[in-house]
Scaffold this active site. Structure first.
Site, PDB file in Angstrom:
ATOM      1  N   TYR A 262      -4.807   0.300   0.557  1.00  0.00           N
ATOM      2  CA  TYR A 262      -3.923   0.930   1.530  1.00  0.00           C
ATOM      3  C   TYR A 262      -4.207   2.418   1.736  1.00  0.00           C
ATOM      4  O   TYR A 262      -4.996   2.998   1.026  1.00  0.00           O
ATOM      5  CB  TYR A 262      -2.453   0.651   1.245  1.00  0.00           C
ATOM      6  CG  TYR A 262      -1.825   1.018  -0.064  1.00  0.00           C
ATOM      7  CD1 TYR A 262      -0.580   0.491  -0.388  1.00  0.00           C
ATOM      8  CD2 TYR A 262      -2.401   1.896  -0.978  1.00  0.00           C
ATOM      9  CE1 TYR A 262       0.062   0.804  -1.572  1.00  0.00           C
ATOM     10  CE2 TYR A 262      -1.768   2.216  -2.154  1.00  0.00           C
ATOM     11  CZ  TYR A 262      -0.534   1.670  -2.454  1.00  0.00           C
ATOM     12  OH  TYR A 262       0.086   1.999  -3.625  1.00  0.00           O
ATOM     13  N   GLU A 263      -3.584   2.958   2.769  1.00  0.00           N
ATOM     14  CA  GLU A 263      -3.880   4.321   3.271  1.00  0.00           C
ATOM     15  C   GLU A 263      -5.329   4.409   3.757  1.00  0.00           C
ATOM     16  O   GLU A 263      -5.966   5.468   3.706  1.00  0.00           O
ATOM     17  CB  GLU A 263      -3.636   5.378   2.198  1.00  0.00           C
ATOM     18  CG  GLU A 263      -2.227   5.413   1.682  1.00  0.00           C
ATOM     19  CD  GLU A 263      -1.324   6.302   2.485  1.00  0.00           C
ATOM     20  OE1 GLU A 263      -1.814   7.005   3.382  1.00  0.00           O
ATOM     21  OE2 GLU A 263      -0.121   6.298   2.221  1.00  0.00           O
TER      22      GLU A 263
END
Length: 379
Positions: free
Chosen positions: A362-363
């Site tokens: 994620y990110e």
């Protein structure tokens, strides 16, 4: 170059460590097993001021630096990174864009209650067919008088269902691609806004992840964040800072795995001596410790650059990529050092290995981070 934390930074690190060890450590395994989100722990972090470390006193913050906040995320994540990412999501991905792009009215209405920890924030960009490819998102916001009508859905949203304030991105003009994306501030109780599927995840099981559903949701013009069409810029600059938070989460995981591996290697006796006396194990630990320190320096440097108002997009990508790869590698090696016991839930390294994986995803996946880094160095 100065590698010593300031007295204020050391104090924040100490407070966060004590809180994590005394309050967060109790029940970590149970929360993970039961996929149990703890709002009480988030509220406690708000009371300690963690949610307001790097925000101006004008909005109830401590007027501290971003590195101090990163230290808090690292220390909490060392004990339970599900709690650490809950904090990082609200601060980095919801509070920061309101501070950076919000009107004074929006800051007074939303930021103050987020900074003092009375409310929690979330960030909603990802859709089923629009992860890295943000221009492919299908959620729309159509202007109707003084309101925008929001329709669509978002997936994999951290803090969803618990958060009271959401930064939501939608297409206001599909013909413009990413330049047709606009950001909005959405309140939890808004009519037409509901929650769909709750994700049951490999790791960070005590962090809540859900789908958001929008059915003719009316958002006042006053809740548009920034100008129409600025959403992609807002999202990308927000994610730059958020990646430092993920790096801190990964750093906490890596440090925890290293600590557990060192302790176990000293206690575990085979062939009449502690396994730490075997060169194969000792060298593994040496490599693990070196990777953790390198990840720490990259993470702290990215936070320092952000604090100085200097460009940090490349450095944030490097920190996130390296720290998350380190967390995965160190946690996996820790399981190996524990042997068969490491593969059971009797010891925490099994949980740390599961939790480490998400930090590579994620990110922006680590492949995306390499795109950011290579794009910066090949200009």
């Amino acid at each position: 170059m100065v590698f010593q934390l300031t007295e204020d930074q050391q104090m924040m690190q100490k407070v966060a460590r004590q809180f994590a060890e005394k309050e967060v450590a109790d029940g970590v395994a149970t929360r993970d097993e039961n996929e149990e989100f703890s709002r009480e722990l988030y509220d406690a972090m708000g009371e300690l001021g963690f949610t307001g470390i790097c925000f101006p006193e004008k909005y109830g913050g401590a007027d501290g630096d971003y590195l101090s906040y990163i230290l808090a995320v690292e220390e909490v994540s060392r004990i339970d990174d599900s709690v650490g990412i809950t904090l990082a999501t609200s601060v980095s991905l919801c509070q920061w864009p309101i501070l950076a792009y919000g009107s004074e009215e929006q800051k007074e209405k939303y930021l103050v209650s987020l900074v003092d920890g009375k409310k929690m924030g979330a960030f909603a960009l990802t859709e089923a067919n629009a992860g890295t490819d943000a221009a492919s998102q299908q959620t729309t916001a159509v202007l109707d008088g003084e309101d925008y009508i929001l329709n669509g859905s978002k997936i994999f949203i951290t803090n969803a269902g618990e958060a009271e304030i959401y930064i939501v991105f939608a297409m206001t003009d599909k013909t413009k691609g990413v330049k047709g994306i606009t950001a909005f501030i959405l309140e939890k109780q808004t009519p037409g806004f509901s929650f769909g599927k709750k994700e049951h995840k490999l790791g960070i099981r005590a962090s809540q992840t859900m789908e958001l559903v929008f059915e003719n949701v009316r958002i006042p013009k006053a809740n548009r964040l920034g100008k129409e069409g600025e959403g992609f810029k807002i999202a990308m600059t927000t994610l730059d800072g958020g990646r430092i938070g993920v790096a801190a989460q990964a750093l906490g995981i890596a440090q925890a795995a290293l600590d557990h591996a060192i302790k176990y290697s000293k206690e575990r006796v085979q062939f009449g001596k502690a396994i730490s006396s075997n060169q194969a194990i000792a060298f593994m630990l040496a490599d693990m410790a070196t990777k953790v320190e390198a990840a720490r320096l990259l993470t702290y440097r990215a936070a320092f650059l952000k604090d100085q108002g200097l460009p940090f997009s490349k450095e944030a990508a490097m920190a996130k990529m390296f720290a998350s790869d380190t967390a995965m590698a160190v946690a996996t090696d820790a399981v190996q050092i524990f042997g068969g016991y490491g593969y059971t839930r009797e010891y925490p390294v099994e949980r740390l290995m599961r939790n480490a994986k998400i930090t590579q995803i994620y990110e922006g996946t680590n492949q995306v981070q390499r795109m950011v880094i290579s794009g910066a160095i090949l200009r």
